[in-house]
Enzyme design. Structure first.
Site, PDB file in Angstrom:
ATOM      1  N   PHE B 124       0.867  -1.163   0.000  1.00 23.13           N
ATOM      2  CA  PHE B 124       0.000   0.000   0.000  1.00 23.13           C
ATOM      3  C   PHE B 124       0.913   1.226   0.000  1.00 23.13           C
ATOM      4  O   PHE B 124       1.503   1.555   1.023  1.00 23.13           O
ATOM      5  CB  PHE B 124      -0.814  -0.084   1.296  1.00 23.13           C
ATOM      6  CG  PHE B 124      -2.026   0.765   1.375  1.00 23.13           C
ATOM      7  CD1 PHE B 124      -3.235   0.318   0.848  1.00 23.13           C
ATOM      8  CD2 PHE B 124      -1.995   1.991   2.025  1.00 23.13           C
ATOM      9  CE1 PHE B 124      -4.386   1.097   0.970  1.00 23.13           C
ATOM     10  CE2 PHE B 124      -3.147   2.760   2.149  1.00 23.13           C
ATOM     11  CZ  PHE B 124      -4.340   2.314   1.615  1.00 23.13           C
ATOM     12  N   PRO B 129       7.928  10.755   2.034  1.00 24.79           N
ATOM     13  CA  PRO B 129       8.797  11.376   3.042  1.00 24.79           C
ATOM     14  C   PRO B 129       8.207  12.667   3.603  1.00 24.79           C
ATOM     15  O   PRO B 129       8.326  12.939   4.795  1.00 24.79           O
ATOM     16  CB  PRO B 129      10.090  11.651   2.267  1.00 24.79           C
ATOM     17  CG  PRO B 129      10.096  10.629   1.165  1.00 24.79           C
ATOM     18  CD  PRO B 129       8.655  10.382   0.814  1.00 24.79           C
ATOM     19  N   GLY B 132       2.855  12.338   5.278  1.00 27.71           N
ATOM     20  CA  GLY B 132       2.476  11.191   6.118  1.00 27.71           C
ATOM     21  C   GLY B 132       1.026  11.313   6.530  1.00 27.71           C
ATOM     22  O   GLY B 132       0.121  10.849   5.834  1.00 27.71           O
ATOM     23  N   SER B 133       0.792  12.019   7.641  1.00 30.58           N
ATOM     24  CA  SER B 133      -0.585  12.229   8.081  1.00 30.58           C
ATOM     25  C   SER B 133      -1.356  13.116   7.097  1.00 30.58           C
ATOM     26  O   SER B 133      -2.580  13.126   7.098  1.00 30.58           O
ATOM     27  CB  SER B 133      -0.587  12.884   9.467  1.00 30.58           C
ATOM     28  OG  SER B 133      -0.114  11.957  10.430  1.00 30.58           O
ATOM     29  N   ASP B 241     -10.244   2.894   6.451  1.00 28.62           N
ATOM     30  CA  ASP B 241     -11.312   2.553   7.409  1.00 28.62           C
ATOM     31  C   ASP B 241     -11.271   1.061   7.729  1.00 28.62           C
ATOM     32  O   ASP B 241     -11.296   0.657   8.896  1.00 28.62           O
ATOM     33  CB  ASP B 241     -12.685   2.900   6.825  1.00 28.62           C
ATOM     34  CG  ASP B 241     -13.001   4.385   6.950  1.00 28.62           C
ATOM     35  OD1 ASP B 241     -12.263   5.090   7.672  1.00 28.62           O
ATOM     36  OD2 ASP B 241     -13.976   4.832   6.317  1.00 28.62           O
ATOM     37  N   GLY B 243      -8.785  -0.956   7.054  1.00 26.38           N
ATOM     38  CA  GLY B 243      -7.461  -1.267   7.595  1.00 26.38           C
ATOM     39  C   GLY B 243      -7.386  -1.039   9.088  1.00 26.38           C
ATOM     40  O   GLY B 243      -6.690  -1.756   9.809  1.00 26.38           O
ATOM     41  N   ARG B 244      -8.142  -0.039   9.556  1.00 27.35           N
ATOM     42  CA  ARG B 244      -8.083   0.276  10.989  1.00 27.35           C
ATOM     43  C   ARG B 244      -8.715  -0.814  11.844  1.00 27.35           C
ATOM     44  O   ARG B 244      -8.296  -1.045  12.977  1.00 27.35           O
ATOM     45  CB  ARG B 244      -8.737   1.645  11.237  1.00 27.35           C
ATOM     46  CG  ARG B 244      -7.795   2.754  10.865  1.00 27.35           C
ATOM     47  CD  ARG B 244      -8.435   4.085  10.687  1.00 27.35           C
ATOM     48  NE  ARG B 244      -7.422   4.984  10.104  1.00 27.35           N
ATOM     49  CZ  ARG B 244      -7.676   6.122   9.486  1.00 27.35           C
ATOM     50  NH1 ARG B 244      -8.924   6.535   9.369  1.00 27.35           N
ATOM     51  NH2 ARG B 244      -6.697   6.841   8.984  1.00 27.35           N
ATOM     52  N   GLY B 341      12.920  -7.326  35.982  1.00 31.15           N
ATOM     53  CA  GLY B 341      14.118  -7.355  35.145  1.00 31.15           C
ATOM     54  C   GLY B 341      14.013  -8.331  33.990  1.00 31.15           C
ATOM     55  O   GLY B 341      14.476  -8.059  32.877  1.00 31.15           O
ATOM     56  N   GLU B 364      -1.257   3.375  10.011  1.00 31.38           N
ATOM     57  CA  GLU B 364      -2.677   3.365   9.641  1.00 31.38           C
ATOM     58  C   GLU B 364      -3.395   4.561  10.268  1.00 31.38           C
ATOM     59  O   GLU B 364      -4.563   4.496  10.616  1.00 31.38           O
ATOM     60  CB  GLU B 364      -3.326   2.043  10.100  1.00 31.38           C
ATOM     61  CG  GLU B 364      -4.340   1.493   9.113  1.00 31.38           C
ATOM     62  CD  GLU B 364      -3.683   0.562   8.098  1.00 31.38           C
ATOM     63  OE1 GLU B 364      -2.449   0.601   7.952  1.00 31.38           O
ATOM     64  OE2 GLU B 364      -4.433  -0.173   7.430  1.00 31.38           O
TER      65      GLU B 364
END
Lengths: 277, 387
Positions: B124, B129, B132-133, B241, B243-244, B341, B364
């Site tokens: 997809f 670069p 993005g959003s 949608d 994909g979420r 630990g 996503e």
């Protein structure tokens, strides 16, 4: 080849057994198919397909696999899972495990065999809940059919009229030839990659180990496969138990162990108290 | 109608995914995380089971099992190995988007290859670069040629980009008009002019590959255009949608793995003469984790249910993705803390789970973008705050 396969649901063997009074408490139990029966379903599918043909669309089927279970309506879930693996149809006989014994189950199967006329009655060697290991032998006796129990390998004879069944015995592997129709019960090695040779699938074909996963396509197709419901009375089986459960008790709780400070102390205890040295 | 029972088919699909994941994926998940080996055999096996086309029509090689079955299967795969589940999620998403927006010849050409595993994986290619959003800011262009289109530009964060047989690529076909000037194209992995850069060194999901792509005069035919000129942005939003729901399910799977590992550990580990689980501080933390994961599960299955019913589900998918990824982040953090630990070492699985889960709040659509989507729906749609 037409194969009738038995499939029992049992409480998940991984779950802890709970007791209520002098009986096992089945509330909240997770029911799963008896593992040896799942192996029998896989064996039946391998016996009735040409896995070398059909390409990515899946193996080419050659024969019929009918799965049968005796139990409550909910057993349809386990039957549906067998149909999703590839079995053709299923029969659900209404019955309560508490009101059955191995002899009654065997007589029921005999009635069903008379109706269905399969070439092979294929079963797990035993059910993980009661570990009776009797039904296959009894059914063969009543049917006057040859039987081979604890099958580790099955090879169809060239004329398709007999099976050579490999059984792991103390001294090695014993091969029994049973002419069809016959009763065969399977042991755990029957799901090895090359345990079954049916004469159609290429002899060097190696299956993935274990019972096959139901593919999504198989699961959706199983929706349309029939599950026929019937009842013991319909098959002409009157309730009469040869074996009656008189009591069920939990094994005694394990006592806490002891910690030893040194090897010397351990050896001394094994010698003096356990008396194994 | 309130019915929380799964159908027989949904239950069987979940069981198949569970058994397969337990037996074939989980044993080598830590190794794939360490070596970064791409799960080629695993994807082929998923294809064989039908898990690369869960919600795709049968004639195209899918199982047509619905969005709920997909959400259940995704959870089980992610519970064993989140890296494998990412490639599975994107491949399903690409197949579904072609079914929905492609022509019949496009669907027949590409979808069976995705569902059968022949393409190995779908990819997809939306982010860049500098975009993005804000995908509308993309700089990749597709220009008309006599026989089709020439794509030029760069893409970023492309899951399975170095193994995928098919890409959906978004590019500006009309750079003057912003979001409405974006179109989507189907580009085969071996197309000349398409190349991929080196794999990103990531914090987690090391068994999945993430690469940048370059398009240098990458020529595709007329038939590569998906869903009409200028429809790209709409297609991307619709695909995301669905994909979420996939990422919400994936988060749930990882969260459950963290809870299960921790449940085992706190019963085994003794300090101050008793198991950790005997302390209320431990119990309360586990109770919170279990409750949040259950809430996330309900949000996710409800979003999937609405999708399956053909109802709008944008808001529900964003809520599920936002809440499930954040709940799983908290679950994994609690898991590491309760392991002490040992939780910080690779001897126990929770360290990997924490790293794998972190990106679920980012890809996503980040958590912040989900909040934007939810608020936009809340403030503008007729449904408002109601259900």
């Amino acid at each position: 080849m037409k194969i009738l396969v038995t499939l029992k649901r049992v409480p998940d063997p991984e779950q802890k057994v709970k007791f209520k009074g002098d009986a096992i408490d089945f509330t909240g139990v997770n029911w799963v198919p008896n593992q040896f029966d799942e192996y029998a379903v896989e064996a039946a599918l391998r016996l009735t397909e040409n896995a070398s043909a059909g390409g990515a669309g899946g193996a080419v089927r050659d024969g019929e696999v009918v799965v049968v279970s005796i139990g409550p309506k909910e057993v349809a879930q386990q039957l549906r899972a067998a149909l999703a693996m590839g079995a053709d149809r299923a029969i659900l006989i209404d019955g309560d495990d508490g009101a059955l014994d191995a002899e009654m189950v065997a007589r029921t199967l005999v009635k069903l065999v008379e109706q269905e006329k399969p070439d092979l009655l294929l079963m797990g060697k035993l059910a993980a809940d009661s570990e009776n290991n009797q039904v296959g032998q009894l059914a063969a006796g009543y049917l006057h059919w040859p039987q081979a129990t604890f099958a580790a390998t099955i090879q169809a004879a060239e004329d398709g009229k007999a099976l050579d069944v490999g059984r792991e015995v103390d001294s090695g592997v014993e091969i029994k030839r049973v002419t069809l129709p016959a009763v065969v019960t399977v042991d755990l090695r029957i799901i090895a990659p090359q345990a079954i040779k049916n004469g159609k699938t290429a002899p060097d074909h190696a299956y993935p180990e274990g019972p096959r996963y139901a593919s999504l396509k198989g699961i959706m197709a199983a929706k349309k496969k029939p599950i026929t419901e019937t009842a013991l009375a319909t098959l002409g089986i009157a309730p009469s138990l040869r074996v009656k459960t008189t009591a069920v008790t939990a094994p005694p709780a394990r006592k806490a162990g002891v910690k030893v400070a040194s090897v010397e102390e351990l050896v001394a205890k094994l010698h003096n108290e356990a008396k194994v040295l | 109608m309130m019915d929380f029972e799964l159908t027989d088919e949904q239950r069987l699909i979940r069981d198949t995914a569970h058994d397969f994941a337990e037996r074939e994926l989980r044993p080598r998940a830590a190794e794939r995380d360490r070596t970064g080996q791409f799960p080629v055999e695993e994807l082929r096996a998923l294809a064989k089971l039908g898990l690369l086309g869960v919600n795709v029509p049968e004639p195209l090689g899918g199982a047509a099992a619905g969005a709920i079955a997909y959400a259940l299967a995704m959870q089980e795969i992610a519970r064993a190995d989140a890296s494998v589940s990412v490639a599975m999620a994107v491949t399903n998403m690409v197949a579904e988007v072609i079914v929905r927006f492609g022509t019949e010849p496009q669907a027949r050409e590409h979808v069976p290859r995705l569902t059968s595993g022949e393409s190995l994986a779908g990819a997809f290619a939306l982010s860049e670069p500098q975009a993005g959003s804000d995908p509308a800011a993309m700089a990749t262009t597709a220009k008309r040629t006599p026989s089709g289109w020439r794509i030029d530009g760069a893409k970023q964060w492309i899951t399975s980009g170095d193994h995928a047989g098919l890409f959906v690529v978004w590019a500006k076909t009309d750079p003057a008009t912003g979001a409405r000037g974006i179109s989507a194209f189907l580009v085969k992995g071996n197309t000349s002019g398409l190349s991929c850069g080196r794999r990103e060194h990531k914090m987690g999901l090391n068994g999945s590959s993430t690469v940048p792509l370059r398009f240098d005069g990458c020529e595709v035919g007329e038939e590569a255009l998906l869903g009409g000129l200028g429809q790209g942005f709409k297609i991307a939003l619709a695909a995301l949608d669905g994909g979420r729901i996939g990422i919400a399910s994936q988060a749930l799977g990882v969260g459950r793995a963290a809870l299960e590992a921790t449940r085992t550990y706190v019963k085994e580990r003794h300090q101050f003469g008793r198991p950790l689980a005997a302390n209320q501080a431990v119990q309360f933390r586990l109770a919170d984790v279990a409750t949040e994961l259950e809430a996330a599960r309900l949000l996710t299955l409800r979003a999937a249910w609405r999708k399956e019913q053909g109802m709008p589900f944008t808001r529900e998918a964003s809520m599920a993705k936002l809440y499930a990824s954040e709940a799983t982040g908290r679950a994994c953090d609690a898991a590491v803390q309760l392991h002490g630990g040992y939780g910080y070492t690779r001897e126990y699985p929770v360290e990997r789970l924490l790293r794998d889960a972190r990106v679920q709040r980012i890809y996503e659509g980040t958590s912040e973008i989900q909040r934007l989507v939810i608020a936009r729906e809340l403030l503008s749609s007729e449904r408002g705050g109601g259900t």
